[in-house]
Design an enzyme around this catalytic site. Structure first.
Site, PDB file in Angstrom:
ATOM      1  N   GLU A   8       0.867  -1.071  -0.043  1.00 13.57           N
ATOM      2  CA  GLU A   8       0.076   0.118   0.025  1.00 13.57           C
ATOM      3  C   GLU A   8       0.882   1.294  -0.072  1.00 13.57           C
ATOM      4  OE1 GLU A   8      -2.785  -0.273   3.692  1.00 13.57           O
ATOM      5  OE2 GLU A   8      -1.566  -2.149   3.681  1.00 13.57           O
ATOM      6  N   ARG A  64      -6.593  -1.680  -5.487  1.00 11.58           N
ATOM      7  CA  ARG A  64      -7.453  -0.821  -4.962  1.00 11.58           C
ATOM      8  C   ARG A  64      -6.677   0.538  -4.811  1.00 11.58           C
ATOM      9  NH1 ARG A  64      -9.160   0.048   1.405  1.00 11.58           N
ATOM     10  NH2 ARG A  64     -11.055   1.269   1.150  1.00 11.58           N
ATOM     11  N   TYR A  66      -7.779   4.710  -3.641  1.00  8.89           N
ATOM     12  CA  TYR A  66      -8.712   5.537  -3.097  1.00  8.89           C
ATOM     13  C   TYR A  66      -8.033   6.834  -2.600  1.00  8.89           C
ATOM     14  CZ  TYR A  66      -6.555   3.027   0.780  1.00  8.89           C
ATOM     15  OH  TYR A  66      -5.568   2.416   1.731  1.00  8.89           O
ATOM     16  N   ASP A  68      -7.229   8.898   0.656  1.00 12.87           N
ATOM     17  CA  ASP A  68      -7.049   8.532   2.098  1.00 12.87           C
ATOM     18  C   ASP A  68      -6.989   9.966   2.893  1.00 12.87           C
ATOM     19  OD1 ASP A  68      -6.565   7.142   4.229  1.00 12.87           O
ATOM     20  OD2 ASP A  68      -4.685   6.444   4.103  1.00 12.87           O
ATOM     21  N   GLU A  74      -3.905   6.817  -2.456  1.00 14.65           N
ATOM     22  CA  GLU A  74      -3.395   5.677  -1.959  1.00 14.65           C
ATOM     23  C   GLU A  74      -3.757   4.474  -3.040  1.00 14.65           C
ATOM     24  OE1 GLU A  74      -2.553   2.669   1.852  1.00 14.65           O
ATOM     25  OE2 GLU A  74      -3.386   4.838   1.955  1.00 14.65           O
ATOM     26  N   THR A  77      -1.787  -2.766  -4.087  1.00 11.65           N
ATOM     27  CA  THR A  77      -1.657  -3.879  -4.893  1.00 11.65           C
ATOM     28  C   THR A  77      -2.735  -4.911  -4.720  1.00 11.65           C
ATOM     29  OG1 THR A  77      -0.195  -5.334  -3.819  1.00 11.65           O
ATOM     30  CG2 THR A  77       0.693  -3.269  -5.258  1.00 11.65           C
ATOM     31  N   TRP A 442     -11.640  -6.991   0.136  1.00 13.50           N
ATOM     32  CA  TRP A 442     -10.659  -7.924  -0.262  1.00 13.50           C
ATOM     33  C   TRP A 442     -11.012  -9.386  -0.250  1.00 13.50           C
ATOM     34  CZ3 TRP A 442      -6.744  -5.940  -2.517  1.00 13.50           C
ATOM     35  CH2 TRP A 442      -6.263  -4.424  -2.280  1.00 13.50           C
TER      36      TRP A 442
END
Length: 498
Positions: A8, A64, A66, A68, A74, A77, A442
């Protein structure tokens, strides 16, 4: 055990004038027209991939994206089994964000604002804030965390000697030591004040202990490492992951590293923020007077021996040289205080080479002017902007090595790795193709319109699931009259779609 791993990465975003402004008063007018950080971040997400209606996107490649806290974009993977897949996924996320930034720049230009939108894959800003790169590794619930934690933390606090991204310091020094006084190995290290914490924002720690496995909680837990520098060079990212995965395998196999436990780990880590060559003291609990280099060298030698006895590890396919060749070369470079043998592969060494070259090109600079030059080079190194960032140019000139082929990165932008992410990616792509609203985590898939029962995917390694396949087929067969858009109000922007 077979395990998955992921990254991340938080990015800084800001808008700057597209060109220098020389007319009196023009600078003030141009600055007032530029979007602030929050506006720039929101503008960036207006140019997210087609088909999404929120700023929280699960993507067809399994990853993902998004926005943050603090207006930080952010990217996380997908779950990966192999080091090369992880590096390709990481690079794919950076490329996607760069494309979004280009769209935002064009948007600003169409409204008469000549600006550049910069996305920085770095760790600190000018106000002293820090943002990070987090690693996730699945581990068995049966792993004795209390027993392995001292070894893990000792490994993590000395790891920046290998994979730190390099930090510009305010010191000046003199003579031969001038460059050394201006450089440390890790920009993230000085901001970490705890070994473990359940809080990811209020207390910066090496390892986050919040029990959030994103999998079957009875069988698995997530080792959430929150102390990494954000890396640019693919071999650096790959080396960091390869060694950590190999250490976890060795610990599960019962290998003994207790003599490498560092007595004051946070002091050692903090010193690496200002250490030019990794010679920070790292005395062990046994009384050995070692340095961070000594500890990492011992880890590398034992892990290489473990790898040889095991006959290779599947997660190192196409990347074993990182452990057997690159890691020892980094140790040798540190001991010789000569990074010329690794300065196309390791971030801190590449950056030092760039700094030295600019210093030699501008010998007249000193003091604040020299510090400003170093700062600009540092920012450009981490800038994702295709025209202003350095990484693309360095790669094109053969001055920054790659681990993955361009084709692997291109594929990773749309194709998930062969883990649970493949099911999630196929479902998302089907929903986007149909324009269907969906909710995804997830570990679960759900069609929202028409509503369906969620499909749970508790095993991150399972890539075939009958329920998921039936749900995907259901989406592919949807008729327009069966669907309606879901009202986003009250849903917090989650999964509608994405």
């Amino acid at each position: 055990m077979d395990r998955v791993t992921g990254l991340e990465t938080e990015f800084a975003v800001f808008a700057a004038p597209a060109a220098p402004i020389h007319a009196p008063g023009a600078g003030e007018r141009a600055a007032s027209e530029l979007p602030d950080v929050e506006t720039a971040a929101n503008l960036l997400f207006r140019h997210r991939p087609a088909g999404y209606r929120s700023n929280n996107l699960f993507l067809p490649n399994g990853g993902r994206l998004y926005l943050d806290i603090g207006s930080h974009p952010e990217y996380a993977t997908a779950e990966c089994q192999q080091v090369r897949d992880l590096v390709a996924q990481d690079q794919a996320g950076k490329r996607l964000l760069a494309q979004m930034a280009a769209g935002a720049e064009a948007d600003l230009a169409s409204r008469g604002t000549a600006a550049r939108l910069h996305l920085l894959a770095n760790n600190t800003d000018s106000a002293g804030h820090t943002y990070g790169c987090h690693e996730s590794y699945s581990v068995p619930r049966s792993l004795d965390e209390e027993a392995v934690l001292p070894v893990l933390t000792s490994f993590l606090v000395t790891r920046p000697v290998l994979v730190g991204s390099g930090a510009v310091l305010k010191g000046t020094g003199a003579g031969r030591d001038e460059e050394d006084a201006a450089w440390g190995l890790s920009p993230r290290a000085p901001h970490l004040g705890s070994l473990t914490s359940a809080d990811t924002t209020g207390q910066r720690a090496l390892i986050n202990t919040r029990d959030e496995p994103h999998a079957d909680a009875a069988r698995l837990r997530r080792l959430h490492v929150t102390c990494a520098d954000t890396t640019i060079a693919e071999p650096t990212t790959g080396l960091r992951t390869a060694l950590t995965l190999l250490l976890l395998d060795a610990l599960e196999a019962g290998e003994d590293f207790t003599d490498l436990i560092v007595d004051s780990p946070l002091e050692t880590l903090g010193a690496l923020g200002t250490s030019a060559w990794g010679q920070a003291p790292a005395p062990t609990a046994t009384g050995a007077r070692s340095t961070a280099i000594d500890i990492q060298e011992a880890f590398i030698e034992r892990l290489a021996g473990f790898l040889e006895r095991q006959g290779g590890r599947p997660f190192l396919a196409g990347a074993e040289h990182l452990v057997t060749d690159l890691a020892p070369r980094v140790i040798s470079a540190l001991r010789r205080q000569d990074a010329s043998g690794i300065d196309t592969e390791i971030d801190w060494a590449i950056k030092r080479r760039l700094m030295r070259a600019h210093r030699e090109r501008h010998p007249e600079l000193a003091g604040d002017e020299l510090a400003a030059l170093r700062s600009r080079v540092d920012l450009a190194y981490h800038d994702l902007h295709p025209g202003l960032g350095l990484a693309g140019r360095l790669e094109a000139q053969g001055l920054m090595a790659r681990l993955c082929t361009p084709g692997e990165v291109e594929e990773a932008m749309t194709r998930p790795p062969a883990t649970r992410a493949a099911l999630r990616g196929a479902f998302i792509q089907a929903c986007l193709d149909k324009g269907a609203d969906f909710s995804v985590t997830w570990e679960s898939l759900r069609l929202d319109s028409p509503p369906t029962t969620p499909v749970d995917l508790p095993d991150p390694l399972v890539r075939a699931n009958e329920e998921a396949s039936r749900l995907i087929a259901r989406v592919e067969g949807l008729r327009r009259e069966e669907m309606r858009q879901i009202d986003l109000v009250g849903r917090g922007g989650l999964g509608a779609p994405g």
